[in-house]
Design an enzyme around this catalytic site. Structure first.
Site, PDB file in Angstrom:
ATOM      1  N   HIS A 376       1.748 -94.414 -68.811  1.00  0.00           N
ATOM      2  CA  HIS A 376       1.845 -95.314 -67.656  1.00  0.00           C
ATOM      3  C   HIS A 376       2.611 -96.588 -67.933  1.00  0.00           C
ATOM      4  O   HIS A 376       2.501 -97.535 -67.152  1.00  0.00           O
ATOM      5  CB  HIS A 376       0.450 -95.726 -67.179  1.00  0.00           C
ATOM      6  CG  HIS A 376      -0.331 -94.626 -66.556  1.00  0.00           C
ATOM      7  ND1 HIS A 376      -0.323 -94.380 -65.206  1.00  0.00           N
ATOM      8  CD2 HIS A 376      -1.146 -93.701 -67.093  1.00  0.00           C
ATOM      9  CE1 HIS A 376      -1.111 -93.354 -64.940  1.00  0.00           C
ATOM     10  NE2 HIS A 376      -1.623 -92.921 -66.075  1.00  0.00           N
ATOM     11  N   LYS A 567      -0.386-107.926 -56.458  1.00  0.00           N
ATOM     12  CA  LYS A 567      -0.460-107.060 -57.641  1.00  0.00           C
ATOM     13  C   LYS A 567      -0.900-107.927 -58.804  1.00  0.00           C
ATOM     14  O   LYS A 567      -0.974-109.147 -58.671  1.00  0.00           O
ATOM     15  CB  LYS A 567       0.915-106.444 -57.927  1.00  0.00           C
ATOM     16  CG  LYS A 567       2.047-107.488 -57.984  1.00  0.00           C
ATOM     17  CD  LYS A 567       3.386-106.851 -58.268  1.00  0.00           C
ATOM     18  CE  LYS A 567       3.987-106.166 -57.050  1.00  0.00           C
ATOM     19  NZ  LYS A 567       4.681-104.942 -57.335  1.00  0.00           N
ATOM     20  N   ARG A 568      -1.187-107.310 -59.965  1.00  0.00           N
ATOM     21  CA  ARG A 568      -1.509-108.135 -61.127  1.00  0.00           C
ATOM     22  C   ARG A 568      -0.379-109.126 -61.393  1.00  0.00           C
ATOM     23  O   ARG A 568       0.792-108.826 -61.144  1.00  0.00           O
ATOM     24  CB  ARG A 568      -1.741-107.234 -62.350  1.00  0.00           C
ATOM     25  CG  ARG A 568      -3.078-106.519 -62.325  1.00  0.00           C
ATOM     26  CD  ARG A 568      -4.233-107.495 -62.292  1.00  0.00           C
ATOM     27  NE  ARG A 568      -4.361-108.162 -63.574  1.00  0.00           N
ATOM     28  CZ  ARG A 568      -5.275-107.852 -64.496  1.00  0.00           C
ATOM     29  NH1 ARG A 568      -6.177-106.921 -64.262  1.00  0.00           N
ATOM     30  NH2 ARG A 568      -5.320-108.484 -65.632  1.00  0.00           N
ATOM     31  N   LYS A 573       6.683-108.543 -63.566  1.00  0.00           N
ATOM     32  CA  LYS A 573       6.646-108.296 -62.113  1.00  0.00           C
ATOM     33  C   LYS A 573       7.332-109.427 -61.338  1.00  0.00           C
ATOM     34  O   LYS A 573       7.624-109.306 -60.170  1.00  0.00           O
ATOM     35  CB  LYS A 573       5.204-108.125 -61.646  1.00  0.00           C
ATOM     36  CG  LYS A 573       4.499-106.907 -62.268  1.00  0.00           C
ATOM     37  CD  LYS A 573       3.063-106.781 -61.778  1.00  0.00           C
ATOM     38  CE  LYS A 573       2.269-105.729 -62.512  1.00  0.00           C
ATOM     39  NZ  LYS A 573       2.428-104.363 -61.965  1.00  0.00           N
ATOM     40  N   THR A 675       2.382 -98.571 -57.130  1.00  0.00           N
ATOM     41  CA  THR A 675       1.773 -97.770 -56.055  1.00  0.00           C
ATOM     42  C   THR A 675       1.539 -98.658 -54.836  1.00  0.00           C
ATOM     43  O   THR A 675       1.500 -98.179 -53.715  1.00  0.00           O
ATOM     44  CB  THR A 675       0.426 -97.161 -56.513  1.00  0.00           C
ATOM     45  OG1 THR A 675      -0.320 -98.165 -57.207  1.00  0.00           O
ATOM     46  CG2 THR A 675       0.653 -95.971 -57.422  1.00  0.00           C
ATOM     47  N   LYS A 679       1.905 -98.204 -50.593  1.00  0.00           N
ATOM     48  CA  LYS A 679       0.882 -98.565 -49.603  1.00  0.00           C
ATOM     49  C   LYS A 679       1.456 -99.501 -48.542  1.00  0.00           C
ATOM     50  O   LYS A 679       1.169 -99.372 -47.353  1.00  0.00           O
ATOM     51  CB  LYS A 679      -0.326 -99.203 -50.301  1.00  0.00           C
ATOM     52  CG  LYS A 679      -1.039 -98.231 -51.239  1.00  0.00           C
ATOM     53  CD  LYS A 679      -1.971 -98.945 -52.224  1.00  0.00           C
ATOM     54  CE  LYS A 679      -2.358 -98.030 -53.379  1.00  0.00           C
ATOM     55  NZ  LYS A 679      -2.917 -98.742 -54.537  1.00  0.00           N
TER      56      LYS A 679
HETATM   57  C1  NBG Z   1       0.471 -98.982 -64.563  1.00  0.00           C
HETATM   58  C2  NBG Z   1       1.932 -99.280 -64.279  1.00  0.00           C
HETATM   59  C3  NBG Z   1       2.259 -99.088 -62.820  1.00  0.00           C
HETATM   60  C4  NBG Z   1       1.804 -97.718 -62.373  1.00  0.00           C
HETATM   61  C5  NBG Z   1       0.333 -97.524 -62.715  1.00  0.00           C
HETATM   62  C6  NBG Z   1      -0.163 -96.149 -62.347  1.00  0.00           C
HETATM   63  C7  NBG Z   1      -0.773 -99.511 -66.606  1.00  0.00           C
HETATM   64  C8  NBG Z   1      -0.835 -99.394 -68.081  1.00  0.00           C
HETATM   65  N1  NBG Z   1       0.285 -98.992 -65.995  1.00  0.00           N
HETATM   66  O1  NBG Z   1       3.646 -99.199 -62.630  1.00  0.00           O
HETATM   67  O2  NBG Z   1       2.243-100.590 -64.663  1.00  0.00           O
HETATM   68  O3  NBG Z   1       1.998 -97.563 -61.002  1.00  0.00           O
HETATM   69  O4  NBG Z   1       0.124 -97.687 -64.092  1.00  0.00           O
HETATM   70  O5  NBG Z   1       0.618 -95.165 -62.913  1.00  0.00           O
HETATM   71  O6  NBG Z   1      -1.676-100.058 -66.002  1.00  0.00           O
END
Ligand code: NBG
Length: 844
Positions: A376, A567-568, A573, A675, A679
């Site tokens: 991920h 988002k975080r 980002k 994701t 949304k």
């Molecule tokens: C996150 C990514 C996102 C991705 C999500 C789900 C982690 C380690 N990775 O880009 O930063 O959408 O995983 O796949 O949290």
């Protein structure tokens, strides 16, 4: 050990009247609600709290899904079906109540029942404390996948950790993030059922010994320092309008011997319970990491704990069903959600060999066929590795197994790539460059039969870069599985108004077959439809404006462009690039108060990892810029900046539908997928974004002309960095950019304090790893196009409709189908519900 009866229980009688626990009519729901308030909560209505009402409703709903849940388990057991086990350290489920009502198809009935009882239905939904058992996208993805697996009738079980405290609650004080403990279990959790009778033991620490077994074979025995119990807590996951209800099984740690009588008798009360306290610490808290691996002992203990519990649980399921353990890989497809469960490679080997006497070669074949791994992240700092000291102290037996796997693996590489020592050291499971580490991603790659990334670009970059050596060794293992999200939660539940409008035009088939949204394209030229679409967006924005007024005390204009980044908080980002745009507009106003500006409301939401200073400073910057801009009379309310505190799933459901513009502005090549981007777009917001993660595919689907693209591409990023990137050059040569940075640096947002934001300013000027300055002008130009486009509301609405209409690909149902076909080889299994009836039970 509980046994499962061999025969389905055949005492199921036939329905005559609606039963209080299963009936779906408004009258029955009311009766059941009152019953639960009295018998479960133990309250008369006059002293019941809002939480009592919530609990009574939650139990009413849970009752209605139990028959499906138990019947699903029974069907799967009796048919011995192949099952997906989704192993994830995080499940960010969000509130269950509303979602279960949608899945059961009784949302409106429940609302009517509660309203007729004189209560506020929405307030009861809001009452639920969400289980925040995840940090962000990775945990929420796991939750969307559970929803889709159940909705598609895929036999599946999610395995994770029942953290007592989930992701911290965020408050904002004086513009800074303040964290507090998330006590989500404080008032109880009506959705889970604990199953202490299925507890298992997990060993930690100690040493190993060799011995010869009764067949004369050399075996290894692990003498642990400590044994911890894992208690499973099960939550039903009901599919959308289907009989399948699968299980989320979360493990909670408990002391094997919770009370030391010897110590107690000798008067040492503290020591008598000490073991209990130590063991339970294991599942106390979720690490609030954000894509940085920390190497903490407790974290490794959490990983082995939930992995071992889950694998042992699967073995017990096989044993109970009379299936030999040699067929483990036929019964279970185990997905490793990132490397957090990667220790499963060694643990499955250990269980098969040491605990069940299976030979190495057979155990290895079973392990590789069982496991598959999803990566991920592309950020190197997020790749987990464990220091050798820590690893060998906690998991001495696993280390031996990993050494053996590694030695066979390195032999394999030597055969395929002779005389390539550099390759050997790059690929080894052990990093020996300096201090020695176990590399978890390498372990996952070697021990799995399939490896995937989460968006097309990400999967390509894995092959070219992060996992290139592994791709060269096992090209057949690699594939892409672009993420998806569940339209049940993120459209039907979060956006009932849009859902009703869509359904009134194209029926409700889209909820299960999201590609059907394409049918909306037929209405793009229908002016009435566009008007309705716009009215709905405005009403939702009005609701968010009311919320903002209540919580932040800021007046925002619902007709202004709602520009949202939620988002975080992370430098890659680039929330601070968004801020540079705000300051650019502010500077234009300061230079000429009458300049034309499309009114915008900039909304931010997201948590920063508590130890991530720069991310916290970005939050402070957003709030400080807001303080100045929102209160400057020259701005004349044309710009507003709002930071919404404590972003979580519940809150996200409120935010996605309200956006006009979705900010997806990470540096190309850094965001694995994203994701949130999906949304927002489903709910009719347009995207401004870079060619990163799933943005690339979103743009392909919605059409380049309906997407606001800016910024460097991944190859351009690599090239710029290779030739030596100098951010200062951009600062010097771009007057608008210089003015923006200078305003921050000179204390323009910190009452003249030039120190406060200095770390941020100097990082941008002299380092700028995420190329904000390189992308600045392209971003500003693109934002100017956004502002221009928004002025033509008819045109904007067309784009908004097309964005929703073309999002079919991003349903998590599509992702799950691909996993099932290419990686898991698991097929849907229909669950038949024997009608529940009272006659013959003596209850009628
Ligand atoms: C996150 C990514 C996102 C991705 C999500 C789900 C982690 C380690 N990775 O880009 O930063 O959408 O995983 O796949 O949290």
């Amino acid at each position: 050990m509980q046994t499962v009866p061999n025969q389905p229980i055949e005492c199921v009688p036939t329905v005559v009247v609606e039963d209080d626990r299963t009936g779906l009519s408004v009258e029955t729901l009311k009766r059941a609600f009152q019953d639960n308030l009295f018998y479960i909560q133990g309250k008369f209505a006059n002293i019941a709290t809002q939480n009592d009402y919530y609990m009574a409703l939650a139990y009413t709903v849970r009752d209605r899904l139990l028959r499906r849940w138990l019947t699903t388990a029974e069907t799967h057991t009796h048919q011995g079906v192949r099952t997906v086990a989704y192993l994830s350290a995080e499940f960010l489920m969000g509130p269950h109540l509303g979602n279960n009502l949608i899945s059961l198809g009784i949302y409106d009935e429940a609302k009517q029942a509660i309203t007729e009882l004189g209560l506020d239905f929405d307030a009861l939904l809001q009452q639920e404390e969400e289980p925040g058992l995840g940090n962000g996208g990775l945990g929420r993805l796991a939750a969307c996948y559970l929803d889709s697996m159940a909705s598609l009738d895929i036999p599946s079980i999610g395995y994770g950790i029942r953290y007592e405290f989930g992701i911290f609650d965020q408050d904002i004080r004086d513009g800074w993030q303040i964290e507090s403990t998330d006590k989500w279990l404080r008032y109880g959790n009506p959705w889970e059922i604990s199953r202490p009778e299925w507890a298992v033991e997990v060993k930690l620490g100690g040493h190993t010994e060799r011995y010869t077994d009764e067949h004369g074979r050399n075996r290894t025995r692990w003498i642990p320092h400590e044994v911890v119990m894992g208690i499973p807590y099960d939550t039903p996951i009901l599919g959308y309008k289907t009989n399948t209800a699968t299980t989320l099984r979360l493990w909670s740690a408990a002391a094997a011997e919770s009370f030391d009588f010897a110590a107690f008798n000798s008067g040492d009360y503290f020591r008598a319970v000490q073991q209990k306290t130590v063991s339970e610490t294991l599942t106390k808290v979720l690490y609030p990491n954000d894509e940085s691996a920390q190497g903490k002992k407790l974290r490794l203990a959490q990983q082995i704990f939930f992995v071992s519990c889950s694998l042992q649980d699967m073995m017990l399921i096989l044993i109970r069903q009379g299936i030999p353990l040699e067929q483990f890989h036929e019964k279970f497809a185990v997905q490793l959600n990132d490397t957090h469960p990667a220790i499963a490679v060694a643990e499955l080997m250990r269980l098969l060999m040491d605990e069940h006497g299976i030979e190495w070669d057979t155990a290895w074949r079973i392990t590789q066929k069982t496991l598959s791994y999803t990566n991920h992240t592309l950020l190197p700092e997020a790749l987990e590795r464990w220091g050798m000291g820590l690893f060998s102290t906690l998991l001495p037996r696993h280390l031996e197994i990993i050494y053996e796997i590694n030695s066979q693996f390195l032999d394999d590489i030597r055969r395929k790539f002779p005389n390539d020592d550099a390759r050997l050291s790059r690929m080894s499971l052990i990093d020996e460059a300096g201090e020695r580490y176990v590399r978890m991603a390498h372990l996952a790659c070697v021990g799995s039969h399939a490896i995937n990334g989460v968006a097309a670009l990400h999967s390509e970059l894995l092959k070219q870069d992060v996992l290139r050596d592994f791709y060269e060794l096992y090209p057949e293992k690699f594939s892409n599985k672009t993420n998806g999200v569940t339209p049940r939660r993120f459209m039907v539940l979060s956006n009932p108004r849009l859902t009703n409008l869509i359904t009134s035009k194209i029926g409700d088939g889209w909820i299960k077959h999201l590609d059907d949204l394409r049918k909306l394209e037929a209405f793009v030229e229908d002016a009435d439809f566009r008007q309705q679409w716009r009215d709905i967006k405005l009403a939702i924005k009005q609701d968010l404006a009311t919320y903002i007024k209540q919580v932040n005390g800021i007046d925002v204009d619902p007709t202004s462009l709602f520009d949202i980044q939620a988002k975080r908080i992370h430098e890659y980002k680039r929330q601070h690039l968004d801020v540079l745009h705000i300051i650019t507009l502010y500077n234009r106003i300061k230079a000429n108060p009458d300049v034309h500006i499309t009114p915008r409301t900039f909304i931010f939401g997201g948590k920063a990892a508590p130890g991530y200073f720069m991310a916290k400073l970005i939050i402070k910057l957003i709030n400080s810029v807001g303080d100045v801009v929102n209160n400057d009379p020259d701005v004349r309310d044309r710009l507003k900046v709002v930071f919404l505190k404590d972003y979580n799933v519940k809150f996200a459901q409120r935010v996605y539908p309200a956006a006009d513009l979705s900010e997806q502005i990470s540096l190309a090549g850094k965001e694995a997928s994203g994701t949130g981007n999906m949304k927002f777009s489903m709910n009719g917001s347009l995207t401004i974004g870079t060619l990163d993660g799933a943005n690339v595919e979103i743009r392909d689907e919605v059409g380049a002309e309906n997407f606001f693209l800016f910024g460097l591409t991944t190859p351009e990023v690599y090239e710029l960095k290779a030739k030596g990137y100098n951010p200062y050059h951009y600062y010097e040569s771009n007057l608008a950019l210089k003015a923006v940075i200078d305003r921050i640096a000179s204390g323009g947002f910190s009452n003249g304090d030039t120190n406060l934001f200095n770390p941020l300013v100097s990082t941008l000027l002299y380092k700028d790893d995420y190329l904000l300055l390189a992308d600045y002008q392209s971003y500003i130009d693109c934002q100017d196009r956004v502002s221009q486009t928004y002025l033509d509301q008819e045109y904007w609405t067309r784009l908004s409709i097309l964005n929703s209409a073309r999002m079919g690909k991003f349903s998590s149902d599509r992702s799950i189908r691909e996993y099932c076909e290419d990686i898991w080889y698991v097929k849907p299994v229909a669950v038949e519900l024997k009608e529940y009836v009272q006659a013959g039970t003596g209850l009628a």
